[in-house]
Design an enzyme around this catalytic site. Sequence first.
Site, PDB file in Angstrom:
ATOM      1  NE  ARG A  72      78.036  27.915   4.994  1.00  0.00           N
ATOM      2  CZ  ARG A  72      77.341  26.792   4.967  1.00  0.00           C
ATOM      3  NH1 ARG A  72      77.548  25.868   5.909  1.00  0.00           N
ATOM      4  NH2 ARG A  72      76.431  26.574   4.037  1.00  0.00           N
TER       5      ARG A  72
ATOM      6  CB  THR B  14      76.608  30.010  38.499  1.00  0.00           C
ATOM      7  OG1 THR B  14      76.149  30.391  37.193  1.00  0.00           O
ATOM      8  CG2 THR B  14      77.707  30.976  38.936  1.00  0.00           C
TER       9      THR B  14
ATOM     10  CG  MET C 126      73.656  29.392  28.343  1.00  0.00           C
ATOM     11  SD  MET C 126      72.997  28.214  29.547  1.00  0.00           S
ATOM     12  CE  MET C 126      71.300  28.136  29.005  1.00  0.00           C
ATOM     13  N   GLY C 127      75.929  32.505  29.908  1.00  0.00           N
ATOM     14  CA  GLY C 127      76.733  33.324  30.805  1.00  0.00           C
ATOM     15  C   GLY C 127      75.919  34.426  31.431  1.00  0.00           C
TER      16      GLY C 127
ATOM     17  NE  ARG D 151      74.348  28.491   6.675  1.00  0.00           N
ATOM     18  CZ  ARG D 151      74.371  29.285   5.604  1.00  0.00           C
ATOM     19  NH1 ARG D 151      74.696  30.580   5.750  1.00  0.00           N
ATOM     20  NH2 ARG D 151      74.118  28.814   4.393  1.00  0.00           N
TER      21      ARG D 151
ATOM     22  CB  VAL E 202      75.361  21.743  24.850  1.00  0.00           C
ATOM     23  CG1 VAL E 202      76.571  20.823  24.755  1.00  0.00           C
ATOM     24  CG2 VAL E 202      74.280  21.319  23.873  1.00  0.00           C
TER      25      VAL E 202
ATOM     26  CG  ASP F 272      75.985  32.297  34.450  1.00  0.00           C
ATOM     27  OD1 ASP F 272      74.924  32.686  34.977  1.00  0.00           O
ATOM     28  OD2 ASP F 272      76.015  31.519  33.480  1.00  0.00           O
TER      29      ASP F 272
HETATM   30  O1  F6P Z   1      72.741  31.083  35.439  1.00  0.00           O
HETATM   31  C1  F6P Z   1      73.025  29.954  34.685  1.00  0.00           C
HETATM   32  C2  F6P Z   1      72.292  30.034  33.365  1.00  0.00           C
HETATM   33  O2  F6P Z   1      72.602  28.893  32.617  1.00  0.00           O
HETATM   34  C3  F6P Z   1      72.612  31.273  32.547  1.00  0.00           C
HETATM   35  O3  F6P Z   1      73.856  31.178  31.875  1.00  0.00           O
HETATM   36  C4  F6P Z   1      71.426  31.296  31.622  1.00  0.00           C
HETATM   37  O4  F6P Z   1      71.187  32.576  31.050  1.00  0.00           O
HETATM   38  C5  F6P Z   1      70.296  30.899  32.567  1.00  0.00           C
HETATM   39  O5  F6P Z   1      70.890  30.074  33.570  1.00  0.00           O
HETATM   40  C6  F6P Z   1      69.186  30.122  31.906  1.00  0.00           C
HETATM   41  O6  F6P Z   1      68.183  29.972  32.895  1.00  0.00           O
HETATM   42  P1  F6P Z   1      67.085  28.800  32.790  1.00  0.00           P
HETATM   43  O7  F6P Z   1      67.783  27.518  33.077  1.00  0.00           O
HETATM   44  O8  F6P Z   1      66.087  29.157  33.854  1.00  0.00           O
HETATM   45  O9  F6P Z   1      66.535  28.865  31.392  1.00  0.00           O
END
Ligand code: F6P
Length: 343
Positions: free
Chosen positions: A162, A125, A169-170, A266, A273, A127
């Site tokens: 700015r 992952t 994500m995470g 912003r 990505v 994460d």
């Molecule tokens: O667990 C990996 C992850 O990219 C998280 O960081 C994110 O919140 C989630 O998956 C997004 O899930 P999906 O791909 O189902 O939208």
Amino acid sequence: MKLGMLTSGGDCPGLNAVIRAVVRRAERGMNAEVLGFFDAWRGVMDGDYETLTVERCRGLLPRGGTILGTSRVQPYQFEDGVARVKESMFRLGLDGFIVIGGNGSLGAARDLTADGIPCVGVPKTIDNDVAGTDVTFGFDTAVGVATDAIDRLHTTAEAHERVMVVEVMGRDVGHIALHAGLAGGAAMILVPEVPFDIAEVIAVVERRRQLGRYASIIVVAEGAMPIEGTMAMPEYEVDEYGHQRLGGIGVRVANELERRSGVESRTTTLGYVVRGGTPSARDRVLATRFGVAAANLAAAGQWGSMVGLSGDVIEAVPLEDVAGRIRGCDLEMYEEVAQVFFS
Ligand code: F6P
């Protein structure tokens, strides 16, 4: 020996490197056959697979995504799910499965092993929140991509004086935000593990403007939360697998910053990505080592365990010790960074 293999949950760079390594070890070192099932357990329940060979895996090492596809489908979501998996396993003569996945998938692998479907886990992952391993593959690539984006955002923030809020994500932890924020020179990093006070964020931004260092980059983990009652929170939907559909905290932080301080703010939401494209060298090495070690665990009959990195050693970790736990970011490291840089 005949093994099933599947990639489960959110994708990340390095999955194909694991697949390649498992197949290489199995075919060349164990005289074992590997069946790759499509879309995680959906493919197992439907008997939807391809036989993987070293030839088939040529060129996979640097390729992002997964040639097997992935999903969040787990057998326990279906009344006859476990029975269908067992039927496939016996019909195809499989000794067990190599499950490449995150917390949810590894928890299911623990339960399935207890239900007579032998599994070996590989922690995956971006994460980096899986217990039992120092790091998961996918994380290093995500940090690198986010850091490159932050580097680029500094120049446009400075050009316009700015504040640039960068949401990464995470899910429920802040590893990506903490590492990419530190590497990218963020003025503040907001993580789920430490509820934030928007007033403090504004104070840092205003202090920096008074000092003339006006372009502040604020990195926000998608799961970051304000201290109760300090600002309005997004309403998150829940998907079919019970996961919150996170996203939007960055925009709210930027809007609140601008509304209360008058500083132009912003937002850039990096989103998927950081989950795409080719794996970093570090992730390729870790994923390859994990794949070989997972095949070795299967050969040794160490079902119900997963490969985990401890220092530079890859160990067998009982899935029992992993399931249901998540590993948050290092709060000592967070405090180190906050003391010195969030001012
Ligand atoms: O667990 C990996 C992850 O990219 C998280 O960081 C994110 O919140 C989630 O998956 C997004 O899930 P999906 O791909 O189902 O939208």
